[in-house]
Design a protein around this motif. Structure first.
Motif, mmCIF file in Angstrom:
data_model
loop_
_atom_site.group_PDB
_atom_site.id
_atom_site.type_symbol
_atom_site.label_atom_id
_atom_site.label_comp_id
_atom_site.label_asym_id
_atom_site.label_seq_id
_atom_site.Cartn_x
_atom_site.Cartn_y
_atom_site.Cartn_z
ATOM 1 N N SER A 115 0.844 -1.192 0.000
ATOM 2 C CA SER A 115 0.000 0.000 0.000
ATOM 3 C C SER A 115 0.881 1.243 0.000
ATOM 4 C CB SER A 115 -0.898 0.013 1.243
ATOM 5 O OG SER A 115 -0.102 0.218 2.407
ATOM 6 N N ALA A 116 0.266 2.386 -0.287
ATOM 7 C CA ALA A 116 1.031 3.639 -0.325
ATOM 8 C C ALA A 116 1.686 3.914 1.025
ATOM 9 C CB ALA A 116 0.108 4.792 -0.719
ATOM 10 N N SER A 117 0.950 3.676 2.100
ATOM 11 C CA SER A 117 1.500 3.911 3.434
ATOM 12 C C SER A 117 2.650 2.954 3.719
ATOM 13 C CB SER A 117 0.401 3.735 4.489
ATOM 14 O OG SER A 117 0.896 4.005 5.777
ATOM 15 N N GLU A 118 2.518 1.708 3.290
ATOM 16 C CA GLU A 118 3.579 0.731 3.498
ATOM 17 C C GLU A 118 4.826 1.089 2.690
ATOM 18 O OE1 GLU A 118 1.390 -3.522 4.445
ATOM 19 O OE2 GLU A 118 1.406 -2.796 2.373
ATOM 20 N N GLN A 119 4.622 1.621 1.501
ATOM 21 C CA GLN A 119 5.772 2.033 0.683
ATOM 22 C C GLN A 119 6.557 3.146 1.379
ATOM 23 O OE1 GLN A 119 4.446 3.030 -3.275
ATOM 24 N NE2 GLN A 119 3.610 0.994 -3.673
ATOM 25 N N VAL A 120 5.833 4.098 1.957
ATOM 26 C CA VAL A 120 6.501 5.173 2.688
ATOM 27 C C VAL A 120 7.269 4.602 3.878
ATOM 28 C CG1 VAL A 120 6.146 7.231 4.097
ATOM 29 C CG2 VAL A 120 4.861 6.947 1.972
ATOM 30 N N SER A 121 6.637 3.673 4.600
ATOM 31 C CA SER A 121 7.265 3.072 5.774
ATOM 32 C C SER A 121 8.513 2.296 5.386
ATOM 33 C CB SER A 121 6.269 2.149 6.478
ATOM 34 O OG SER A 121 6.837 1.577 7.631
ATOM 35 N N LEU A 122 8.430 1.508 4.325
ATOM 36 C CA LEU A 122 9.585 0.739 3.877
ATOM 37 C C LEU A 122 10.720 1.666 3.467
ATOM 38 C CD1 LEU A 122 10.970 -1.916 3.083
ATOM 39 C CD2 LEU A 122 9.830 -1.751 0.849
ATOM 40 N N GLY A 123 10.387 2.715 2.725
ATOM 41 C CA GLY A 123 11.422 3.665 2.309
ATOM 42 C C GLY A 123 12.104 4.322 3.491
ATOM 43 N N SER A 124 11.327 4.633 4.521
ATOM 44 C CA SER A 124 11.879 5.260 5.714
ATOM 45 C C SER A 124 12.836 4.319 6.444
ATOM 46 C CB SER A 124 10.742 5.670 6.656
ATOM 47 O OG SER A 124 11.251 6.169 7.870
ATOM 48 N N ILE A 125 12.419 3.074 6.624
ATOM 49 C CA ILE A 125 13.267 2.096 7.322
ATOM 50 C C ILE A 125 14.576 1.896 6.561
ATOM 51 C CG2 ILE A 125 13.460 -0.313 8.065
ATOM 52 C CD1 ILE A 125 10.364 -0.272 8.341
ATOM 53 N N LYS A 126 14.482 1.730 5.257
ATOM 54 C CA LYS A 126 15.682 1.524 4.435
ATOM 55 C C LYS A 126 16.613 2.727 4.524
ATOM 56 C CE LYS A 126 14.646 0.193 0.232
ATOM 57 N NZ LYS A 126 13.853 0.002 -1.012
ATOM 58 N N SER A 127 16.045 3.923 4.454
ATOM 59 C CA SER A 127 16.864 5.131 4.489
ATOM 60 C C SER A 127 17.586 5.275 5.825
ATOM 61 C CB SER A 127 15.982 6.354 4.236
ATOM 62 O OG SER A 127 16.731 7.543 4.327
ATOM 63 N N GLU A 128 16.884 5.028 6.927
ATOM 64 C CA GLU A 128 17.497 5.179 8.248
ATOM 65 C C GLU A 128 18.548 4.102 8.512
ATOM 66 O OE1 GLU A 128 17.229 7.638 10.752
ATOM 67 O OE2 GLU A 128 16.524 8.592 8.937
ATOM 68 N N ILE A 129 18.311 2.880 8.026
ATOM 69 C CA ILE A 129 19.318 1.830 8.189
ATOM 70 C C ILE A 129 20.565 2.160 7.366
ATOM 71 C CG2 ILE A 129 19.852 -0.594 7.686
ATOM 72 C CD1 ILE A 129 17.072 -1.328 8.601
ATOM 73 N N ALA A 130 20.342 2.637 6.149
ATOM 74 C CA ALA A 130 21.487 3.042 5.324
ATOM 75 C C ALA A 130 22.266 4.157 6.009
ATOM 76 C CB ALA A 130 20.997 3.493 3.947
ATOM 77 N N GLY A 131 21.541 5.090 6.638
ATOM 78 C CA GLY A 131 22.214 6.169 7.360
ATOM 79 C C GLY A 131 22.982 5.665 8.561
ATOM 80 N N ALA A 132 22.419 4.666 9.262
ATOM 81 C CA ALA A 132 23.098 4.102 10.421
ATOM 82 C C ALA A 132 24.362 3.347 10.019
ATOM 83 C CB ALA A 132 22.151 3.174 11.173
ATOM 84 N N LEU A 133 24.355 2.798 8.818
ATOM 85 C CA LEU A 133 25.520 2.056 8.333
ATOM 86 C C LEU A 133 26.653 2.977 7.890
ATOM 87 C CD1 LEU A 133 23.748 -0.773 6.301
ATOM 88 C CD2 LEU A 133 25.345 -1.138 8.193
ATOM 89 N N LEU A 134 26.334 4.218 7.530
ATOM 90 C CA LEU A 134 27.354 5.132 7.002
ATOM 91 C C LEU A 134 28.550 5.301 7.936
ATOM 92 C CD1 LEU A 134 25.482 8.098 5.254
ATOM 93 C CD2 LEU A 134 27.119 6.524 4.226
ATOM 94 N N PRO A 135 28.351 5.645 9.202
ATOM 95 C CA PRO A 135 29.512 5.793 10.088
ATOM 96 C C PRO A 135 30.280 4.484 10.261
ATOM 97 C CG PRO A 135 27.556 6.790 11.050
ATOM 98 C CD PRO A 135 27.097 5.985 9.886
ATOM 99 N N ALA A 136 29.548 3.361 10.340
ATOM 100 C CA ALA A 136 30.195 2.062 10.526
ATOM 101 C C ALA A 136 31.012 1.666 9.309
ATOM 102 C CB ALA A 136 29.139 0.991 10.822
ATOM 103 N N GLU A 137 30.635 2.161 8.151
ATOM 104 C CA GLU A 137 31.409 1.890 6.938
ATOM 105 C C GLU A 137 32.565 2.869 6.791
ATOM 106 O OE1 GLU A 137 28.247 2.193 4.134
ATOM 107 O OE2 GLU A 137 27.670 0.084 4.297
ATOM 108 N N THR A 138 32.587 3.893 7.630
ATOM 109 C CA THR A 138 33.633 4.911 7.567
ATOM 110 C C THR A 138 34.801 4.579 8.482
ATOM 111 O OG1 THR A 138 31.954 6.603 7.072
ATOM 112 C CG2 THR A 138 34.093 7.382 7.846
ATOM 113 N N VAL A 139 34.487 4.080 9.696
ATOM 114 C CA VAL A 139 35.534 3.769 10.673
ATOM 115 C C VAL A 139 35.275 2.402 11.297
ATOM 116 C CG1 VAL A 139 36.003 6.192 11.232
ATOM 117 C CG2 VAL A 139 34.287 4.931 12.559
ATOM 118 N N ALA A 140 36.343 1.780 11.779
ATOM 119 C CA ALA A 140 36.223 0.469 12.425
ATOM 120 C C ALA A 140 35.889 0.589 13.902
ATOM 121 C CB ALA A 140 37.521 -0.319 12.253
ATOM 122 N N TYR A 141 36.109 1.763 14.485
ATOM 123 C CA TYR A 141 35.863 1.919 15.915
ATOM 124 C C TYR A 141 34.423 2.337 16.176
ATOM 125 C CZ TYR A 141 36.905 6.912 14.899
ATOM 126 O OH TYR A 141 36.938 8.183 14.385
ATOM 127 N N GLY A 142 34.097 2.509 17.465
ATOM 128 C CA GLY A 142 32.750 2.913 17.849
ATOM 129 C C GLY A 142 31.782 1.748 17.840
#
Length: 635
Positions: A115-142
């Motif tokens: 559904s349209a609402s589910e598409q928005v929700s899926l896009g949000s989850i994917k975007s935030e997970i990708a954002g959370a991975l960015l720092p972890a892909e930048t440095v080995a620490y933390g």
């Protein structure tokens, strides 16, 4: 062509090929029809159903977050309540790989079937997970999936975040104990604390070997907080007293024996593990410097840019954000100057005049039981006042009252100001506005009204309740946008002024503007420390001089930005985006803009990443314009 239609067409082609393209055999035709009918009958799983196993794998990575959100084991996963996060180097590597695998699975979901609402929700989850991975892909620490189970933390141990902070917090406030099984799970977690602490110390040691050491003042403050945990007799520790209160309230059998077991575990497990971490930090403290900024850590400049994307949803450079902060400071102080003159404060800078206001005894709650009771009473009064106005500005309203609680004394010194906790998924725990009463001088009465609106209604509580949905996956609540969430709460402060909450009260309106100024200052000092080599003291001095706040408050805030780089940027950047979207809607719809519809639409899918929020609101705006045009044509 949909995947289903492709399968039907392919089946027909194969049937024709099997008969040499001659007239189809009636039996084969019937089989093909039956096959197509069966395929059509296969139910399409909802996004929530598709994400159920992924959600359990997430909770396996961060078991404590299931407790934070009050998620039952049938949804969170078997025995989750009896587990703790593995912070070891190998555990951290596993978390990073596992979250990347989860993102790959999410990317493979066929959004066209949602559904349209589910598409928005899926896009949000994917975007935030990708954002959370960015720092972890930048440095080995933390450590990733740190604070609130979402944020990346450059320092696995600090005064605000980590096992030593979150464990007593959720065990005392959020761990439900209403059955013997839950009581046993509580005790099991207590018994596991030393092993979990061992994984934390292993990660701390590894990061130190990489050259990553928190600033000396952060280590000192962390040690002080840990030592505060050791001042109680084990039987009187909040981990025991809160457990005992829950047992008594639920009338769990053998409550006294269970409470005695908890006291023994605090004495033999929790206290030794706490002392072990203190010793580890004391050893690290010898190597620490006084440098505040992330830029002094390995690949720190690159990491800071990743943190800006992760926690502020912004591609702006630190320099651009710094200048934006300076511009906002100039604009807001000009507005404050007008109000200050109106109430008789004419001489000196805005910061100097706010300092004099801060020291006026009539605006200071006494640091007494009576003073604290009055402060809590005032919060309830402000909340009742704004609740009467909400129906004029929102079509959807919270279906649950907000709880207001003082942070327990055992944690108040280590808690930064105030915060909001979302309600539990099981409905047993209300959304809660927590406020630290440790330093009453840092809570002048003129600041309290705005703080209340930020954390409750129309701020975080309203936002959270409207964004919750039984039909959408839990991960859409967990992986929320810091910038959209905090941006809304700051926007809510401004909205309260529009709602007339400060009418004929210029002193409290000054408090509102000072709160907005505080968020503009954050743009300056966060980028100042992490990208421009500002010292802790320079940042504190700037905040005190510009805002006119208590020095202890400035110190607490600046030290927060040191360990949560980029997080404090989300407030102003998010608020400015919401203001921009509202201005765009007003320009397009004019007098036909229904502010209630605008707000409902903005909040209906939760705290979306800012770029997705803008896309969604632009689509709504196009639909609204088309509907208005069609209506005018009929007329």
């Amino acid at each position: 062509m949909s995947n289903l239609m492709k399968r039907i067409v392919n089946a027909l082609i194969l049937a024709m090929l099997a008969t040499g393209c001659s007239d189809p055999n009636p039996t084969q035709t019937n089989q093909t029809a039956e096959q197509a009918k069966a395929e059509k009958a296969v139910p399409v799983l909802s996004l929530k159903q598709q994400l159920a196993p992924i959600t359990q794998r997430y909770f396996a990575l961060r078991p404590e977050i299931a407790t934070y959100y009050g998620v039952a084991e049938d949804e969170a996963g078997k025995d989750v309540l009896s587990k703790l996060t593995d912070y070891s180097p190998s555990g951290e590597n596993h978390r990073r790989k596992a979250l990347k695998a989860i993102l790959t699975e999410l990317n493979a979901i066929d959004a066209s079937q949602l559904s349209a609402s589910e598409q928005v929700s899926l896009g949000s989850i994917k975007s935030e997970i990708a954002g959370a991975l960015l720092p972890a892909e930048t440095v080995a620490y933390g450590t990733m999936l740190g604070e609130y189970g979402v944020w990346f933390l450059p320092y696995v141990v600090n005064h605000l975040s980590g096992l030593h902070v979150e464990f007593p917090s959720y065990m005392e406030d959020k761990f439900a104990v209403s059955t013997p099984e839950q009581a046993k799970a509580y005790l099991n977690r207590l018994s596991m604390y030393p092993a979990a602490m061992g994984t934390v110390i292993d990660k701390l040691d590894q990061d130190v070997q990489m050259g990553v050491i928190p600033p000396d003042f952060i280590i000192d403050k962390t040690i002080a907080g840990l030592q505060q945990q050791l001042v109680h007799h084990a039987s009187e520790h909040p981990l025991v007293s809160s457990f005992k209160a829950k047992l008594t309230a639920a009338q769990v059998p053998d409550s006294e024996a269970l409470a005695n077991s908890a006291a023994e575990l605090v004495e033999t497990k929790y206290y030794p593990a706490t002392r072990q971490l203190i010793s580890a930090l004391q050893a690290v403290r010898i190597k620490a410097t006084h440098l505040a900024g992330l830029g002094h850590q390995p690949q720190g400049a690159k990491l800071y840019k990743a943190m800006i994307k992760h926690l502020a949803n912004s591609d702006k450079t630190p320099d651009e954000i710094h200048q934006l902060g300076l511009d906002e400071v100039a604009r807001i102080t000009a507005e404050m100057d007008v109000l200050l003159k109106q109430v008789g404060y004419r001489k000196g800078t805005v910061g100097e005049r706010m300092q004099r206001l801060l020291k006026d005894p009539k605006y200071i709650y006494p640091n007494t039981t009576e003073g604290k009771q009055q402060l809590m009473s005032d919060i309830h009064g402000y909340l009742a006042k704004v609740n009467t106005k909400l129906p004029l500005w929102f079509g959807q309203l919270p279906n649950q009252e907000v709880a207001v609680e003082a942070v327990p004394d055992s944690r108040a010194a280590a808690t930064s100001g105030a915060f909001y906790d979302a309600p539990s998924q099981d409905g047993l725990r209300k959304g809660t506005f927590w406020i630290s009463l440790y330093d009453m001088a840092a809570l002048p009465s003129y600041s309290l009204q705005t703080l209340t609106y930020h954390e409750t209604n129309p701020g975080h509580h309203l936002q959270t309740l409207i964004g919750l949905s039984d039909t959408l996956p839990l991960l859409s609540t967990i992986f929320y946008s810091n910038a959209a969430g905090e941006g809304w709460a700051l926007y809510a402060e401004r909205l309260a002024a529009e709602m007339g909450m400060y009418k004929d009260n210029p002193i409290n309106d000054l408090g509102r503007l000072q709160s907005e100024l505080h968020r503009a200052v954050r743009l300056v000092v966060d980028t100042g420390m992490h990208a421009k080599d500002w010292s802790r003291e320079q940042a504190i001095d700037y905040a005190v001089a510009t805002e006119g706040i208590h020095r202890s408050e400035a110190m607490s805030e600046i030290e927060r930005y040191v360990v949560w780089p980029g997080q404090a940027l989300g407030y102003k950047l998010g608020e400015l985006k919401i203001i921009e979207l509202r201005a765009k809607a007003k320009q397009a719809l004019g007098d036909k803009l229904d502010i209630k519809v605008f707000h409902d639409k903005l909040l209906e899918n939760g705290a979306l990443p800012l770029d997705l929020l803008e896309q969604k609101m632009d689509q709504w705006l196009e639909s609204a314009k088309a509907a208005n045009a069609a209506a005018e044509t009929k007329i």
